[in-house]
Design a protein around this motif. Structure first.
Motif, PDB file in Angstrom:
ATOM      1  N   GLU A 185       0.822  -1.211   0.000  1.00  0.00           N
ATOM      2  CA  GLU A 185       0.000   0.000   0.000  1.00  0.00           C
ATOM      3  C   GLU A 185       0.859   1.265   0.000  1.00  0.00           C
ATOM      4  O   GLU A 185       0.337   2.371  -0.231  1.00  0.00           O
ATOM      5  N   ASN A 186       2.167   1.123   0.244  1.00  0.00           N
ATOM      6  CA  ASN A 186       3.059   2.284   0.313  1.00  0.00           C
ATOM      7  C   ASN A 186       4.016   2.367  -0.875  1.00  0.00           C
ATOM      8  O   ASN A 186       5.039   3.053  -0.819  1.00  0.00           O
ATOM      9  N   ILE A 187       3.669   1.673  -1.937  1.00  0.00           N
ATOM     10  CA  ILE A 187       4.475   1.692  -3.154  1.00  0.00           C
ATOM     11  C   ILE A 187       3.502   1.552  -4.318  1.00  0.00           C
ATOM     12  O   ILE A 187       2.431   0.960  -4.176  1.00  0.00           O
ATOM     13  N   PHE A 188       3.828   2.122  -5.460  1.00  0.00           N
ATOM     14  CA  PHE A 188       2.919   2.115  -6.609  1.00  0.00           C
ATOM     15  C   PHE A 188       3.368   1.023  -7.590  1.00  0.00           C
ATOM     16  O   PHE A 188       4.303   1.229  -8.370  1.00  0.00           O
ATOM     17  N   ILE A 189       2.724  -0.120  -7.525  1.00  0.00           N
ATOM     18  CA  ILE A 189       3.087  -1.269  -8.351  1.00  0.00           C
ATOM     19  C   ILE A 189       2.104  -1.387  -9.514  1.00  0.00           C
ATOM     20  O   ILE A 189       0.898  -1.221  -9.355  1.00  0.00           O
ATOM     21  N   PHE A 190       2.629  -1.704 -10.689  1.00  0.00           N
ATOM     22  CA  PHE A 190       1.785  -1.891 -11.863  1.00  0.00           C
ATOM     23  C   PHE A 190       2.408  -2.948 -12.767  1.00  0.00           C
ATOM     24  O   PHE A 190       3.554  -3.358 -12.582  1.00  0.00           O
ATOM     25  N   GLY A 191       1.658  -3.362 -13.765  1.00  0.00           N
ATOM     26  CA  GLY A 191       2.215  -4.110 -14.890  1.00  0.00           C
ATOM     27  C   GLY A 191       2.231  -5.615 -14.746  1.00  0.00           C
ATOM     28  O   GLY A 191       1.908  -6.194 -13.709  1.00  0.00           O
ATOM     29  N   LEU A 192       2.615  -6.237 -15.855  1.00  0.00           N
ATOM     30  CA  LEU A 192       2.703  -7.689 -15.931  1.00  0.00           C
ATOM     31  C   LEU A 192       3.733  -8.214 -14.944  1.00  0.00           C
ATOM     32  O   LEU A 192       4.773  -7.593 -14.717  1.00  0.00           O
ATOM     33  N   LYS A 193       3.438  -9.399 -14.391  1.00  0.00           N
ATOM     34  CA  LYS A 193       4.354 -10.054 -13.471  1.00  0.00           C
ATOM     35  C   LYS A 193       5.187 -11.076 -14.242  1.00  0.00           C
ATOM     36  O   LYS A 193       4.845 -11.468 -15.363  1.00  0.00           O
ATOM     37  N   VAL A 194       6.270 -11.512 -13.614  1.00  0.00           N
ATOM     38  CA  VAL A 194       7.209 -12.411 -14.290  1.00  0.00           C
ATOM     39  C   VAL A 194       6.498 -13.650 -14.815  1.00  0.00           C
ATOM     40  O   VAL A 194       6.717 -14.067 -15.971  1.00  0.00           O
ATOM     41  N   HIS A 195       5.617 -14.257 -14.001  1.00  0.00           N
ATOM     42  CA  HIS A 195       4.979 -15.506 -14.426  1.00  0.00           C
ATOM     43  C   HIS A 195       3.972 -15.303 -15.546  1.00  0.00           C
ATOM     44  O   HIS A 195       3.523 -16.273 -16.170  1.00  0.00           O
ATOM     45  N   GLU A 196       3.620 -14.039 -15.820  1.00  0.00           N
ATOM     46  CA  GLU A 196       2.676 -13.751 -16.899  1.00  0.00           C
ATOM     47  C   GLU A 196       3.360 -13.433 -18.227  1.00  0.00           C
ATOM     48  O   GLU A 196       2.724 -13.490 -19.290  1.00  0.00           O
ATOM     49  N   ILE A 197       4.633 -13.105 -18.180  1.00  0.00           N
ATOM     50  CA  ILE A 197       5.329 -12.586 -19.348  1.00  0.00           C
ATOM     51  C   ILE A 197       5.350 -13.581 -20.504  1.00  0.00           C
ATOM     52  O   ILE A 197       5.004 -13.250 -21.646  1.00  0.00           O
ATOM     53  N   ASN A 198       5.760 -14.814 -20.238  1.00  0.00           N
ATOM     54  CA  ASN A 198       5.893 -15.792 -21.322  1.00  0.00           C
ATOM     55  C   ASN A 198       4.560 -16.055 -22.001  1.00  0.00           C
ATOM     56  O   ASN A 198       4.485 -16.198 -23.224  1.00  0.00           O
ATOM     57  N   GLY A 199       3.488 -16.126 -21.205  1.00  0.00           N
ATOM     58  CA  GLY A 199       2.170 -16.342 -21.781  1.00  0.00           C
ATOM     59  C   GLY A 199       1.761 -15.208 -22.704  1.00  0.00           C
ATOM     60  O   GLY A 199       1.199 -15.436 -23.782  1.00  0.00           O
ATOM     61  N   VAL A 200       2.054 -13.977 -22.303  1.00  0.00           N
ATOM     62  CA  VAL A 200       1.716 -12.819 -23.133  1.00  0.00           C
ATOM     63  C   VAL A 200       2.530 -12.843 -24.426  1.00  0.00           C
ATOM     64  O   VAL A 200       2.010 -12.574 -25.516  1.00  0.00           O
ATOM     65  N   ARG A 201       3.814 -13.171 -24.312  1.00  0.00           N
ATOM     66  CA  ARG A 201       4.686 -13.131 -25.493  1.00  0.00           C
ATOM     67  C   ARG A 201       4.324 -14.187 -26.533  1.00  0.00           C
ATOM     68  O   ARG A 201       4.589 -14.005 -27.721  1.00  0.00           O
ATOM     69  N   ARG A 202       3.720 -15.287 -26.099  1.00  0.00           N
ATOM     70  CA  ARG A 202       3.426 -16.367 -27.050  1.00  0.00           C
ATOM     71  C   ARG A 202       2.501 -15.895 -28.174  1.00  0.00           C
ATOM     72  O   ARG A 202       2.650 -16.321 -29.308  1.00  0.00           O
ATOM     73  N   ASN A 203       1.549 -15.056 -27.841  1.00  0.00           N
ATOM     74  CA  ASN A 203       0.600 -14.581 -28.854  1.00  0.00           C
ATOM     75  C   ASN A 203       0.521 -13.049 -28.832  1.00  0.00           C
ATOM     76  O   ASN A 203      -0.567 -12.477 -28.931  1.00  0.00           O
ATOM     77  N   TYR A 204       1.659 -12.416 -28.724  1.00  0.00           N
ATOM     78  CA  TYR A 204       1.673 -10.973 -28.498  1.00  0.00           C
ATOM     79  C   TYR A 204       1.453 -10.208 -29.799  1.00  0.00           C
ATOM     80  O   TYR A 204       2.176 -10.402 -30.783  1.00  0.00           O
ATOM     81  N   LEU A 249       7.770   8.568   4.919  1.00  0.00           N
ATOM     82  CA  LEU A 249       8.417   8.179   6.164  1.00  0.00           C
ATOM     83  C   LEU A 249       8.405   6.667   6.341  1.00  0.00           C
ATOM     84  O   LEU A 249       9.411   6.067   6.752  1.00  0.00           O
ATOM     85  N   LEU A 250       7.288   6.036   6.009  1.00  0.00           N
ATOM     86  CA  LEU A 250       7.202   4.581   6.152  1.00  0.00           C
ATOM     87  C   LEU A 250       8.171   3.881   5.200  1.00  0.00           C
ATOM     88  O   LEU A 250       8.703   2.809   5.521  1.00  0.00           O
ATOM     89  N   ASN A 251       8.415   4.477   4.048  1.00  0.00           N
ATOM     90  CA  ASN A 251       9.419   3.920   3.132  1.00  0.00           C
ATOM     91  C   ASN A 251      10.827   4.068   3.705  1.00  0.00           C
ATOM     92  O   ASN A 251      11.638   3.135   3.638  1.00  0.00           O
ATOM     93  N   ILE A 252      11.124   5.235   4.265  1.00  0.00           N
ATOM     94  CA  ILE A 252      12.440   5.427   4.901  1.00  0.00           C
ATOM     95  C   ILE A 252      12.632   4.410   6.025  1.00  0.00           C
ATOM     96  O   ILE A 252      13.685   3.766   6.130  1.00  0.00           O
ATOM     97  N   ALA A 253      11.604   4.257   6.849  1.00  0.00           N
ATOM     98  CA  ALA A 253      11.693   3.347   7.996  1.00  0.00           C
ATOM     99  C   ALA A 253      11.877   1.902   7.550  1.00  0.00           C
ATOM    100  O   ALA A 253      12.459   1.097   8.291  1.00  0.00           O
ATOM    101  N   ALA A 254      11.394   1.574   6.340  1.00  0.00           N
ATOM    102  CA  ALA A 254      11.451   0.187   5.858  1.00  0.00           C
ATOM    103  C   ALA A 254      12.699  -0.106   5.033  1.00  0.00           C
ATOM    104  O   ALA A 254      12.860  -1.221   4.531  1.00  0.00           O
ATOM    105  N   SER A 255      13.585   0.866   4.889  1.00  0.00           N
ATOM    106  CA  SER A 255      14.710   0.693   3.968  1.00  0.00           C
ATOM    107  C   SER A 255      15.929   0.032   4.605  1.00  0.00           C
ATOM    108  O   SER A 255      16.948  -0.156   3.944  1.00  0.00           O
TER     109      SER A 255
END
Length: 855
Positions: free
Chosen positions: A712-731, A807-813
């Motif tokens: 919740e304290n980081i902005f994550i988006f996009g395809l994940k590693v396990h999804e990449i090969n499936g997407v590339r097969r018929n991209y 601050l929560l990111n600094i504390a978690a680093s």
């Protein structure tokens, strides 16, 4: 009776102070620094203050600080010899050190007295620090990681040597001409280097070419061309522990006898000029584009580094005896217990056959004895899974340049394939895949395979990267050697990347936690309760705003662009490469521009998009991306409808010193590589530690950062590693063009020459790659990225909540300290324990116990 032995205790104390160069803790430290400063200005530089420049003042101060180091340096090595400790030899073709002065005085704890001493002369310490050239002996993350590791190894009291090459020309200086990158030479040594000390007495001889002769089982490598490797030592100070380690950089020199025949034939000029052939080995750092291309000079550099370094390590091992140095070790039984060679990527992989050669041909060991020692001593760190980046050297080139080394590699492979067949009988396809020698029309040596076979430990540099090594590119090796593979998630040094570059934030943290966090970054977790303290959060915001003001002033001065300090400082700084997807960032800038133009009165969160980084000189697409961004900036920054809502700035000649300005000022850190392509990243950690929020894919260390800080304290988006090969097969990337109107508008503008009115087809190759050859899935991740950026804008509307998340990111680093990484290497690969004890300073204990040492 020796001089020291016949002295009184007062004499001993004075001698200790004299040897240290500065009377630390003796009288007034500021006065001592002023005295040494004047001495170097007058007697070393032969200047007085009336005609000296700031460059002269910098050199005088640097030499003064080096004096301060010298006694600690000697004391450190006396300690290592007395205790007969295990030495760590970190072999790396790159050390991206940056500037040394400020980092050193902070680690020594003398910043305040240096500032006061300079102020008394009417000088400003920060202005003198700006006179120092960056030691740009690296391309990016790999070389900067090596520099961070040196700092951590000294801080943890490990007996470590960084071994590299003293390139005359570091990474090229980047300038812009009409929006295009232009490379200029980086002669970083043009004014001299006050930190280094040349050690002619430890010069090594490195052999090339020649022929191998077997006389009754005795192997000789004859008729070689010899190149001298001259060592230059630069001290590396630990943090307030009086430990001073060294990075030893080798410079290539031709021997006096080089091409003597030309002298005999009367061609003096040719003889002298041909010396450059040998000395070119350390002339220039190769720019890295993550695309391996075999070049003879690069292979020479790799062998030059490992041969000189291994000979030096063996020399030091033989001279080491507990408490005594004039007795030579003759047995090599303890060698793996006293030395560790860490191979930073495959560039030093030739250390494996070279160590075998030295042990067999020079020290007279059998193959079995030599292999046992080599295997137990060497360990390999992998930095990439990109197949095109893995090193492969043609056997024909090796046969010509290093014939004895190729013979040893062939025999290593012969014995290894016997073992493979024993483990996997009948699986000849696996044997072919695992062979060190890749047989084809032009046989090649796979250097990663050589490094794995010859090392007792193999590690990746982030958890996902290490897992991918085991399941993809090195799966066969993992199935055969499961216990050999490890993970060592990268880290950064908090000294340079917080104390040096963001002193206000460091002071705020110390005010609340004390200074123990500097050596134990996990203590930053104690900041979490302050997430509910509005006064603390307000101070955090003030520090960030002040850092943004400083960067804005730099941008105004350097580029003439007036940026809005209340805008989101959106930063992507790293090497320019397709997999890092600066092109995705460019598309977002186009979308934002079009939104403003289509509806100028709509609410808009102001944003300043900054990209910085160098493209390898031969990397056409990367250079075109830089040109595109600069063209976008030229139009957007001068559009009156846009005004202060959106600005674009290309941060020219990105390097360590510029990073120290940028990172503390960033609000948003762009870590948007295609999932599964970035091994780890370390820039992401620097931004996190300095209170920037991350927008990124689940790639490299981003995954562990999200775990530490909470998704919740980081902005994550996009395809994940396990999804990449499936997407590339018929991209079909053009499908996204059809479905997404904002993407279609951006592509159409590029195609029509809207962003290149002087040459309408300038960006057609980028359009063609996106529409038909989108290997890094820019089109597939476009919508997720744009939507995630909208979440960023919404979050930025609430300053208090944004600051709390920072601050929560600094504390978690804390996990991402290089100290933690090196502790793991030490305990799990090198079999040594970190030592947090402080070595007494030279003035705190007489040198009567001192022993001579070989440095």
């Amino acid at each position: 009776m020796s001089t020291l032995a016949g002295s009184t205790s007062d004499d001993l104390r004075r001698k200790a102070i004299s040897i240290s160069g500065i009377g630390a803790h003796e009288g007034n430290e500021e006065e001592s620094i002023k005295k040494q400063f004047n001495r170097h200005l007058h007697y070393t530089l032969v200047k007085d203050r009336s005609n000296a420049s700031n460059k002269d003042f910098f050199h005088a101060l640097a030499l003064t600080v080096r004096d301060y180091l010298s006694g600690r340096w000697l004391r450190t090595y006396q300690h290592y010899y007395r205790e007969d400790v295990k030495r760590i030899c970190y072999l790396s073709l790159e050390f991206y050190i940056g500037r040394t002065l400020k980092n050193t005085i902070i680690n020594l704890g003398i910043q305040e007295v240096c500032e006061a001493a300079m102020k008394s002369f009417g000088l400003k310490l920060d202005e003198l620090e700006d006179m120092e050239e960056d030691a740009g002996l690296g391309n990016g993350g790999l070389g900067r990681l090596a520099a961070c590791f040196l700092d951590s190894m000294a801080t943890l009291g490990l007996a470590a040597y960084g071994y590299g090459i003293r390139y005359d020309y570091g990474i090229f200086a980047q300038t812009m001409k009409n929006g295009w990158q232009v490379e200029e030479p980086d002669l970083w040594l043009k004014d001299g280097n006050p930190w280094e000390i040349v050690r002619h007495e430890y010069t090594q001889r490195v052999h090339f070419f020649g022929r191998v002769v077997n006389t009754d089982g005795r192997i000789e490598w004859k008729d070689t061309q010899v190149v001298l490797a001259v060592p230059y030592d630069t001290p590396v100070a630990g943090y307030k522990n009086n430990v001073v380690n060294v990075v030893r950089l080798w410079s290539a020199r031709a021997p006096d006898s080089f091409n003597l025949q030309f002298f005999n034939d009367g061609d003096y000029v040719k003889a002298v000029c041909d010396r450059n052939i040998a000395e070119n080995i350390s002339r220039v750092l190769y720019p890295n584009d993550n695309m391996f291309e075999g070049k003879t000079l690069r292979l020479k550099q790799e062998y030059f580094l490992v041969s000189a370094s291994l000979q030096d390590a063996i020399r030091r091992y033989k001279a080491s005896q507990p408490g005594v140095v004039d007795i030579t070790r003759t047995s090599f039984e303890e060698f793996p217990d006293k030395l560790a060679f860490q191979l930073n990527d495959t560039h030093p992989a030739l250390a494996i056959p070279e160590l075998m050669r030295l042990l067999m041909d020079v020290e007279g060991m059998s193959w079995e004895q030599a292999w046992n020692i080599t295997f137990r001593t060497c360990a390999y760190t992998n930095h990439t899974i990109l197949p095109e980046a893995l090193e492969r050297w043609p056997t024909q080139l090796l046969d010509n340049l290093l014939p004895r080394i190729l013979e040893i590699i062939y025999y290593i492979n012969h014995l290894f394939l016997i073992e493979v067949r024993r483990h996997f009988p009948g699986d000849e396809d696996r044997v072919r895949r695992m062979s060190i020698v890749e047989e084809s029309e032009n046989n090649q040596i796979n250097m990663a395979h050589l490094a794995i076979v010859g090392s007792h430990a193999v590690n990746g540099v982030a958890r996902i990267h290490s897992d991918l090594l085991k399941t993809t590119v090195f799966r066969d090796f993992y199935e055969m050697f499961p216990g050999r593979f490890q993970n060592k998630t990268n880290g950064i040094t908090p000294r340079r990347w917080l104390l040096v570059c963001n002193p206000d934030l460091a002071s705020l943290i110390t005010e609340r936690l004390g200074d123990g966090w500097v050596n134990h970054l996990g203590e930053l977790r104690q900041l979490e309760p302050y997430a509910e303290d509005e006064n603390f959060l307000q101070r955090l915001m003030e520090i960030k705003e002040n850092n943004k003001l400083h960067l804005a002033e730099y941008i105004q001065t350097k580029y003439g662009v007036n940026v809005n300090v209340h805008s989101i400082f959106d930063v992507q700084v790293k090497r320019i490469h397709e997999y890092k997807r600066q092109l995705l960032n460019c598309l977002h800038a186009i979308v934002l521009y079009n939104r403003i133009k289509n509806n100028p009165n709509a609410p808009f969160t102001p944003r300043t998009i900054m990209i910085g980084g160098k493209a390898a000189p031969g990397y056409h697409t990367a250079k075109k991306i830089i040109k595109l961004f600069n063209n976008l900036a030229r139009r957007i920054n001068n559009d009156v409808d846009v005004g202060s809502k959106l600005k674009l700035v290309f941060l020219e000649n990105y390097r360590v010193t510029l990073a120290e300005k940028i990172i503390p000022a960033a609000d948003l850190s762009e870590q948007i590589s295609t999932a599964g392509t970035e091994a780890s990243g370390t820039g992401n950690m620097k931004f996190m530690l300095n209170g920037a929020l991350t927008i990124g894919t689940l790639d490299g260390a981003n995954i562990e950062m999200a775990e530490e800080a909470g998704e919740e304290n980081i902005f994550i988006f996009g395809l994940k590693v396990h999804e990449i090969n499936g997407v590339r097969r018929n991209y079909n990337p053009s499908r996204f063009y059809d479905e997404l109107p904002e993407l279609r508008e951006a592509i159409d503008q590029l195609r029509a020459g809207f962003w290149s009115p002087d040459q309408s087809d300038l960006f057609m190759d980028l359009v063609d790659n996106l529409m038909h050859h989108d290997h890094y899935l820019v089109m597939a991740d476009f919508k997720a990225y744009i939507d995630c950026q909208a979440r960023v804008e919404a979050a930025y509307q609430d300053p208090l909540k944004w600051s709390r998340t920072c601050l929560l990111n600094i504390a978690a680093s804390g996990k991402f300290s290089a100290d933690r990484t090196i502790e793991e290497y030490a305990r799990e690969i090198w079999d040594v324990k970190p030592n947090y004890h402080v070595i007494p300073a030279p003035s705190e204990r007489p040198l009567a116990e001192s022993i001579g040492v070989d440095m």
